[in-house]
Design a protein around this motif. Structure first.
Motif, PDB file in Angstrom:
ATOM      1  N   PRO A  44      35.620  91.375  60.651  1.00  3.31           N
ATOM      2  CA  PRO A  44      35.313  89.957  60.842  1.00  3.31           C
ATOM      3  C   PRO A  44      35.839  89.410  62.166  1.00  3.31           C
ATOM      4  N   LEU A  45      36.859  90.075  62.737  1.00  5.27           N
ATOM      5  CA  LEU A  45      37.418  89.590  63.995  1.00  5.27           C
ATOM      6  C   LEU A  45      36.433  89.726  65.152  1.00  5.27           C
ATOM      7  N   ILE A  46      35.390  90.521  64.981  1.00  2.04           N
ATOM      8  CA  ILE A  46      34.340  90.574  66.001  1.00  2.04           C
ATOM      9  C   ILE A  46      33.712  89.199  66.164  1.00  2.04           C
ATOM     10  N   MET A  47      33.588  88.487  65.055  1.00  6.84           N
ATOM     11  CA  MET A  47      32.918  87.190  65.103  1.00  6.84           C
ATOM     12  C   MET A  47      33.821  86.104  65.661  1.00  6.84           C
ATOM     13  N   SER A  48      35.106  86.182  65.349  1.00  4.96           N
ATOM     14  CA  SER A  48      36.023  85.113  65.761  1.00  4.96           C
ATOM     15  C   SER A  48      36.769  85.430  67.055  1.00  4.96           C
ATOM     16  N   ASN A  49      36.911  86.726  67.366  1.00  2.48           N
ATOM     17  CA  ASN A  49      37.688  87.121  68.538  1.00  2.48           C
ATOM     18  C   ASN A  49      37.074  88.352  69.199  1.00  2.48           C
ATOM     19  N   GLU A  50      35.789  88.259  69.537  1.00  2.00           N
ATOM     20  CA  GLU A  50      35.100  89.396  70.143  1.00  2.00           C
ATOM     21  C   GLU A  50      35.826  89.903  71.384  1.00  2.00           C
ATOM     22  N   GLU A  70      36.922  96.493  76.528  1.00  2.00           N
ATOM     23  CA  GLU A  70      35.840  97.428  76.857  1.00  2.00           C
ATOM     24  C   GLU A  70      35.456  98.279  75.662  1.00  2.00           C
ATOM     25  N   LYS A  71      36.436  98.635  74.843  1.00  2.00           N
ATOM     26  CA  LYS A  71      36.126  99.424  73.640  1.00  2.00           C
ATOM     27  C   LYS A  71      35.196  98.640  72.723  1.00  2.00           C
ATOM     28  N   GLY A  72      35.496  97.376  72.536  1.00  2.00           N
ATOM     29  CA  GLY A  72      34.664  96.539  71.694  1.00  2.00           C
ATOM     30  C   GLY A  72      33.262  96.387  72.241  1.00  2.00           C
ATOM     31  N   GLN A  73      33.146  96.260  73.566  1.00  2.00           N
ATOM     32  CA  GLN A  73      31.820  96.135  74.166  1.00  2.00           C
ATOM     33  C   GLN A  73      31.012  97.413  73.987  1.00  2.00           C
ATOM     34  N   ARG A  74      31.684  98.558  74.033  1.00  2.00           N
ATOM     35  CA  ARG A  74      30.962  99.820  73.792  1.00  2.00           C
ATOM     36  C   ARG A  74      30.466  99.887  72.351  1.00  2.00           C
ATOM     37  N   PHE A  75      31.281  99.408  71.407  1.00  2.00           N
ATOM     38  CA  PHE A  75      30.829  99.357  70.009  1.00  2.00           C
ATOM     39  C   PHE A  75      29.614  98.455  69.866  1.00  2.00           C
ATOM     40  N   LEU A  76      29.659  97.282  70.459  1.00  2.00           N
ATOM     41  CA  LEU A  76      28.551  96.334  70.338  1.00  2.00           C
ATOM     42  C   LEU A  76      27.287  96.876  70.988  1.00  2.00           C
ATOM     43  N   GLN A  77      27.442  97.567  72.105  1.00  2.00           N
ATOM     44  CA  GLN A  77      26.270  98.159  72.760  1.00  2.00           C
ATOM     45  C   GLN A  77      25.652  99.238  71.878  1.00  2.00           C
ATOM     46  N   LYS A  78      26.478 100.086  71.282  1.00  2.00           N
ATOM     47  CA  LYS A  78      25.941 101.129  70.406  1.00  2.00           C
ATOM     48  C   LYS A  78      25.293 100.520  69.165  1.00  2.00           C
ATOM     49  N   ILE A 121      40.304 100.345  67.427  1.00  2.00           N
ATOM     50  CA  ILE A 121      40.418  99.036  68.072  1.00  2.00           C
ATOM     51  C   ILE A 121      41.418  98.207  67.265  1.00  2.00           C
ATOM     52  N   PRO A 122      42.709  98.417  67.490  1.00  2.00           N
ATOM     53  CA  PRO A 122      43.707  97.669  66.728  1.00  2.00           C
ATOM     54  C   PRO A 122      43.599  96.165  66.941  1.00  2.00           C
ATOM     55  N   GLU A 123      43.011  95.749  68.075  1.00  2.00           N
ATOM     56  CA  GLU A 123      42.817  94.322  68.309  1.00  2.00           C
ATOM     57  C   GLU A 123      41.813  93.722  67.332  1.00  2.00           C
ATOM     58  N   TRP A 124      40.959  94.554  66.771  1.00  2.00           N
ATOM     59  CA  TRP A 124      40.068  94.146  65.688  1.00  2.00           C
ATOM     60  C   TRP A 124      40.588  94.639  64.346  1.00  2.00           C
ATOM     61  N   VAL A 125      41.790  95.217  64.347  1.00  2.00           N
ATOM     62  CA  VAL A 125      42.507  95.655  63.154  1.00  2.00           C
ATOM     63  C   VAL A 125      41.741  96.735  62.395  1.00  2.00           C
ATOM     64  N   THR A 126      40.950  97.538  63.102  1.00  2.00           N
ATOM     65  CA  THR A 126      40.076  98.490  62.418  1.00  2.00           C
ATOM     66  C   THR A 126      39.749  99.679  63.323  1.00  2.00           C
ATOM     67  N   GLY A 127      39.649 100.861  62.714  1.00  2.00           N
ATOM     68  CA  GLY A 127      39.039 101.996  63.387  1.00  2.00           C
ATOM     69  C   GLY A 127      37.532 101.847  63.305  1.00  2.00           C
ATOM     70  N   MET A 128      36.874 101.718  64.448  1.00  2.00           N
ATOM     71  CA  MET A 128      35.456 101.372  64.488  1.00  2.00           C
ATOM     72  C   MET A 128      34.605 102.619  64.742  1.00  2.00           C
ATOM     73  N   GLY A 129      33.705 102.895  63.830  1.00  2.00           N
ATOM     74  CA  GLY A 129      32.859 104.074  63.958  1.00  2.00           C
ATOM     75  C   GLY A 129      31.411 103.768  63.637  1.00  2.00           C
ATOM     76  N   ILE A 130      30.518 104.591  64.189  1.00  2.00           N
ATOM     77  CA  ILE A 130      29.087 104.523  63.874  1.00  2.00           C
ATOM     78  C   ILE A 130      28.572 105.946  63.752  1.00  2.00           C
ATOM     79  N   VAL A 131      27.892 106.237  62.662  1.00  2.00           N
ATOM     80  CA  VAL A 131      27.234 107.532  62.477  1.00  2.00           C
ATOM     81  C   VAL A 131      25.745 107.286  62.273  1.00  2.00           C
ATOM     82  N   GLN A 132      24.957 108.026  63.001  1.00  2.00           N
ATOM     83  CA  GLN A 132      23.492 107.922  62.946  1.00  2.00           C
ATOM     84  C   GLN A 132      22.948 109.114  62.160  1.00  2.00           C
ATOM     85  N   PHE A 133      22.044 108.857  61.235  1.00  2.00           N
ATOM     86  CA  PHE A 133      21.444 109.902  60.403  1.00  2.00           C
ATOM     87  C   PHE A 133      19.953 109.981  60.738  1.00  2.00           C
TER      88      PHE A 133
END
Length: 328
Positions: free
Chosen positions: A14-20, A25-33, A297-309
Motif C-alpha cells: 500500500p505504501l506505493i500509493m501513499s509514498n511512491e 530507483e528500485k521502486g521505479q523499476r518495479f512500476l515499469q515492469k 524495497i524496505p522503504e515499501w516494507v516489502t520484498g517486491m517480486g513479479i513472475v510471468q507465466f
C-alpha cells in the motif's frame, strides 16, 4: 473450451500509493515492469482475469472468516490506501462455473453476490487492468487470520481453477493473477495477545468495522498516517529469492509442504500472502515461469517480486525436438 493463456504473480504494497517516491530507483523499476505486464496481458488477448488476493481485516474478520471466497456478481473496491473505488466488472458465468466445479470436487468456496475488496485486489487491478477492460473473477484467500489454509490446500485450489477453466464452455482466453507478498512484517497483533496496547486492534479484528466510532474515511486516513510513519521495514531477501527459485525450478512439492510457522519465521506474517501465488502455481502448471523482477524495497516494507507465466513456445517441427528441448 476456455484456455489459460497467461499468469502474473505480483507483490503489492500500500505504501506505493501513499509514498511512491520512497521506493527510489528500485521502486521505479518495479512500476515499469508492472506496466509491461499490463501491456503483455493486452498483447496475449486475455478475455478474463481471475484475480487471487486477500483481505487485510477490511471486509472479513474473526466474526466470520472464510478460507476461500469467490465473487459471483457485483464487486466493489473499498478505495483504501488512495486507490480508486473500482466498480469491478465480474465475469459471472465463469465465476459461477468455478463455484459449482469446486462443489463437485471438494473445494467449497464461500461465495458472495456483493463482494468488497481492499488494496490486495485493487492494487492488482491498478497495475494490470486499470481501465477495467478485462472482466474479473475475484477470489480471496485467508492469509491474515490463523488458522490459515495449508500451502498444499491452496495449490489444490489452483488445480481446481485449472480444471474449471478448462471445462468452461466458452471460447475465451483466461489470465490468472496473484497479488501479495513477498516477505514483510505487518504491525497486526496476534488475536490472543494480552498486551494492553493491542486490545483496541484486537477488538476490531474480532468484531469488524461496526466497532469503529469515527467516520470510516477518517478511520482509513488514520491507518495511512500510522503506517506511513514507518520509514523502513524488514525484508528477508534470501528467503524471497529461495521462494522465487523454487518457482523457477517447478519444485511445487517443497512449496506445498511449507508450514505457516516457517513462512512466518522467515517471511513475516505478511509473507503468508504467498498462498495467493501457490494457488496460481496450481492453476498454471502448463505455463513456463520467469522471474522478471525482484528487489527488496524496505522503504515499501516489502520484498517486491513479479513472475510471468507464459505458454510454452510451440515448435514448428516437432521432429527436431527432444523431450527436454530442441536438439543442439
Amino acid at each position: 473450451m476456455a484456455e489459460i493463456v497467461a499468469g502474473v504473480a505480483i507483490s503489492h504494497s500500500p505504501l506505493i500509493m501513499s509514498n511512491e517516491e520512497r521506493g527510489g530507483e528500485k521502486g521505479q523499476r518495479f512500476l515499469q515492469k508492472s506496466r509491461e505486464m499490463k501491456e503483455w496481458l493486452e498483447e496475449v488477448g486475455a478475455d478474463v482475469l481471475v484475480l487471487i488476493s486477500d483481505d487485510h481485516f477490511n471486509e472479513y474478520f474473526y466474526n466470520h472468516m472464510p478460507t476461500f471466497t469467490i465473487g459471483i456478481d457485483q464487486c466493489d473496491g473499498l478505495g483504501d490506501w488512495l486507490l480508486p473505488k473500482y466498480k469491478v466488472p465480474v465475469e459471472k458465468d465463469l465465476a459461477k462455473h468455478i463455484l459449482h466445479t469446486g462443489l463437485k470436487n471438494n473445494i467449497d468456496f464461500s461465495f458472495t453476490m456483493s463482494m468488497k475488496v481492499d488494496h490486495g485486489h485493487t492494487q492488482g487491478i491498478y497495475f494490470l487492468n486499470p481501465d477495467l477492460d478485462i472482466p474479473v473473477v475475484p477470489i480471496a484467500i485467508n492469509t491474515v487470520a490463523p488458522p490459515l489454509p495449508t500451502m498444499d490446500r491452496c495449490f489444490q485450489l489452483g488445480e481446481l481453477l485449472k480444471k474449471a477453466i478448462g471445462s468452461w464452455d466458452a471460447d475465451k482466453k483466461v489470465a490468472i493473477a496473484a497479488s501479495g507478498g513477498l516477505s514483510h512484517w505487518v504491525p497486526v497483533p496476534k488475536v490472543d495477545s494480552e498486551k494492553p496496547e493491542e486490545q483496541e486492534m484486537i477488538h476490531l479484528m474480532k468484531n469488524g468495522l461496526s466497532v469503529v466510532d469515527v467516520p470510516i474515511e477518517e478511520f482509513y486516513q488514520g491507518r495511512i498516517e500510522r503506517v506511513t510513519k514507518i520509514q523502513s521495514g524488514p525484508v528477508n531477501e534470501q528467503w524471497d529469492r529461495e521462494f522465487l527459485q523454487l518457482i523457477k525450478n517447478r519444485d511445487y512439492e517443497t512449496l506445498r509442504n511449507w508450514s505457516s510457522e516457517e513462512i512466518e519465521e522467515n517471511g513475516g506474517n505478511g509473507g503468508q500472502e504467498i498462498r495467493n501465488w501457490i494457488a496460481l502455481l496450481g492453476a498454471a502448471q502448463d505455463l513456463e515461469a520467469e522471474v522478471v523482477y525482484y528487489e527488496p524495497i524496505p522503504e515499501w516494507v516489502t520484498g517486491m517480486g513479479i513472475v510471468q507465466f507464459k505458454q510454452p513456445v510451440k515448435l514448428n517441427n516437432p521432429k527436431n525436438a527432444t523431450a527436454t528441448g530442441i536438439k543442439g
